[in-house]
Enzyme design. Structure first.
Site, PDB file in Angstrom:
ATOM      1  N   ARG B  34      38.665  -4.953   8.493  1.00 58.92           N
ATOM      2  CA  ARG B  34      37.547  -5.180   7.301  1.00 58.92           C
ATOM      3  C   ARG B  34      36.671  -6.324   7.622  1.00 58.92           C
ATOM      4  O   ARG B  34      35.432  -6.476   7.509  1.00 58.92           O
ATOM      5  CB  ARG B  34      38.060  -5.201   5.923  1.00 58.92           C
ATOM      6  CG  ARG B  34      38.295  -3.859   5.580  1.00 58.92           C
ATOM      7  CD  ARG B  34      38.951  -3.709   3.982  1.00 58.92           C
ATOM      8  NE  ARG B  34      39.132  -2.448   3.527  1.00 58.92           N
ATOM      9  CZ  ARG B  34      39.523  -2.292   2.394  1.00 58.92           C
ATOM     10  NH1 ARG B  34      39.740  -3.123   1.457  1.00 58.92           N
ATOM     11  NH2 ARG B  34      39.810  -1.142   1.894  1.00 58.92           N
ATOM     12  N   ASP B 141      34.186 -11.956 -15.968  1.00 62.48           N
ATOM     13  CA  ASP B 141      35.000 -12.251 -14.956  1.00 62.48           C
ATOM     14  C   ASP B 141      34.752 -13.396 -14.336  1.00 62.48           C
ATOM     15  O   ASP B 141      33.738 -13.988 -14.581  1.00 62.48           O
ATOM     16  CB  ASP B 141      34.919 -11.001 -13.648  1.00 62.48           C
ATOM     17  CG  ASP B 141      36.144 -10.813 -12.838  1.00 62.48           C
ATOM     18  OD1 ASP B 141      36.878 -10.214 -13.168  1.00 62.48           O
ATOM     19  OD2 ASP B 141      36.307 -11.917 -11.906  1.00 62.48           O
TER      20      ASP B 141
END
Lengths: 161, 281, 131
Positions: B34, B141
């Site tokens: 990735r 978050d």
């Protein structure tokens, strides 16, 4: 008038990763490592054709060893048990899944053909008038694998002019 | 493997620090797969150079790209299912009675990560509340990268294949290229903010329901207690707190009591007004 | 108690093997068909109707949508739970399949976990079977 392709390389890469995550590498331990090498060798390939709002092919190509490993992973078999038929069916279904997802991103009216599998090297001569427009090239456990898109140039441009 | 152990550790630390996500051991090749496109996109010669430069000169934009590349498909819609079933079957019917005069509900999805929990709550409320009611869901978050991801509300095919009913996929999502995006009508009731649970809480309007799931497990007991005490201050007296299946307030903060909620349990503060008591406000 | 039965209808033998493996793991007895026509023929000969069918869309002879339509028109097959399993992922296609009477829809590629979660949503496997 040719349609602008709405599937770019990152879309294709994402689909390919999802195929790996779903069938070829569910544990996430042996992904396709990108090489960006468009000229990497291949020994087997499979494809589906798309016609309609976009015309072209979606092609899977890899070494035989990778194809055998793909079949073993897909069908949950031992490598030694994999037959030519297993390999052929698996490659056909891999092309079908990626092709079907590509089709879903195209403007309405595209048709998907049945997959074709050739247990022999990929050759650009197979796709007359087609040009590679994007591709994901990588190594899977050391073996070359690629998924690419080929656009067929249509000769009806005057219609849109 | 071209990534060295030191490079992998650097990346894993970055993702844990900035996104609170732990990259499991054994995923080294996936991390490499990735990161190669990220390195290429920023013009680095290879992934080693890319990480090497980053170790020498921190680059927030590049760090953001790494986090985005490594934190997809980590959670699913309607995760664990039971708490959502409890809302539909038990909690919401109660709230619909007790909030009949205001006809508005406020939910908090704490540690909202990429937003699936907040949007699952929104879908649940959308499907359960009678006409004329409104709701507001606040997701928070610690990672600004995750807050941005949640605001974007785009999910991969693999992510929408999990947990959602097909009817929900067609009703609450629209295709966005290879992705699926939550429709604006649902998104407008859901907002996301950056917030650290371990710092003093910013001022917030009280909530009817708080989802604080699978995050306390990362804290020591003193921090757990502090988070629970802060949460109690913004939970309405008869509101409910949902924790993860393996978490509890018991033995940590005795101001909460466990109550049954469908086939699972939730927590209420002990000062809770008895059902039917007059509320102000 | 007799085990539940699942029909796996797909023209790809490889995909049938994947689906068969998953349903077998969930204690279903699997019956395979290569297209909708073959599946209808098999159903005609069965005294007990399978509880579940996993249905590809694009198949020769009779496609998945036609199969769903035919099953829904037959009172004898009323109890069958129908799940489309296909690469067709345009929103309009999902709507068409649901309107024809499919109960759920799984987009290929799917993970084993995603398939089990869908079947759990339909009450065909206990929730948490995947964990």
């Amino acid at each position: 008038m040719s349609v602008e392709v709405e599937v770019d390389e990152s879309d294709l890469a994402e689909m390919v990763e999802q195929v790996w995550e779903s069938y070829l590498d569910p544990e996430g331990v042996s992904p396709l490592i990108p090489t960006y090498d468009e000229n990497q060798p291949s020994e087997v390939h499979s494809s589906v054709s798309i016609t309609g709002s976009w015309t072209g092919h979606v092609v899977y190509a890899s070494s035989r060893a990778a194809a055998k490993r793909a079949a073993a992973a897909f069908l949950a078999m031992e490598l030694e048990e994999v037959s030519e038929e297993d390999m052929s069916d698996t490659l056909g279904e891999l092309a079908n899944i990626v092709g079907g997802n590509v089709k879903a991103m195209l403007p309405p009216g595209a048709q998907l053909s049945l997959p074709q599998v050739v247990l022999a090297s990929e050759s650009s001569a197979r796709y007359p008038n087609a040009q590679r427009i994007s591709g994901v090239y990588g190594m899977w456990e050391g073996e070359p694998v690629s998924i690419s898109m080929w656009q067929v140039s249509t000769d009806n441009k005057e219609e849109g002019a | 493997m071209t990534l060295s152990q030191a490079e992998f550790t650097f990346v894993a630390n970055l993702v844990r620090r900035e996104a609170s996500i732990v990259l499991a051991a054994g995923k080294e090749y996936l991390v490499e797969a990735r990161l190669i496109p990220v390195a290429r996109a920023v013009g680095a010669a290879n992934v080693n150079d890319f990480i090497g430069d980053l170790q020498k000169r921190p680059n927030p934009a590049y760090q953001r790209k790494i986090i985005d590349a490594l934190t997809t498909n980590e959670t699913s819609f309607f995760r664990d299912r039971e708490p959502f079933a409890a809302l539909t079957d038990v909690v919401l019917p109660e709230l619909i009675k007790s909030r009949a005069s205001v006809r508005k509900l406020r939910f908090w999805s704490a540690a909202s990560s990429s937003g699936q929990e907040a949007y699952s709550l929104a879908i649940t409320l959308q499907e359960t509340l009678p006409a004329g009611w409104s709701f507001e869901i606040v997701g928070t978050d610690i990672s600004t990268a995750m807050v941005e991801r949640a605001q974007k509300a785009e999910y991969s095919q693999v992510e929408v294949n999990r947990g959602l009913a097909a009817t929900q996929l067609v009703q609450y999502f629209e295709r966005a290229g290879a992705h699926w995006r939550i429709i604006p009508a649902l998104r407008k009731n859901v907002s996301f903010k950056h917030m650290s649970l371990t710092a003093p809480f910013p001022p917030m309007q009280p909530f009817d329901v708080i989802f604080l799931r699978n995050v306390l497990i990362y804290f020591d007991v003193a921090t757990k207690r502090q988070v629970l005490q802060n949460a109690a201050k913004i939970l309405r007296p008869d509101g409910l707190l949902f924790l993860g299946a393996a978490e509890t307030t018991i033995g940590i903060d005795d101001n909460y009591e466990r109550v049954a909620a469908g086939r699972t349990s939730a927590y209420r503060t002990r000062t809770a007004a008895p059902a039917g008591a007059a509320r102000r406000g | 108690m007799t085990p539940m039965r699942a029909m796996v209808i797909d023209d790809s033998r490889a995909m049938r093997m994947i689906l068969k493996r998953i349903v077998t793991k969930l204690n279903f007895e699997a019956v395979e068909a290569g297209d909708g026509k073959e599946a209808m023929d098999l159903l005609a000969d069965m005294t007990e109707v399978p509880e579940l069918a996993l249905i590809d869309w694009n198949m020769p002879n009779m496609n998945g949508l036609e199969f769903v339509t035919k099953v829904r028109a037959d009172p004898r097959l009323r109890e069958m739970t129908l799940v489309m399993v296909t690469t067709e992922s345009e929103q309009s296609q999902i709507v068409r399949a649901l309107a024809a009477g499919a109960h759920e829809y799984v987009i290929k590629p799917f993970t084993e976990g995603a398939m089990i979660e869908k079947l759990a949503l339909l009450g065909l496997v206990p929730t948490g079977a995947n964990s």
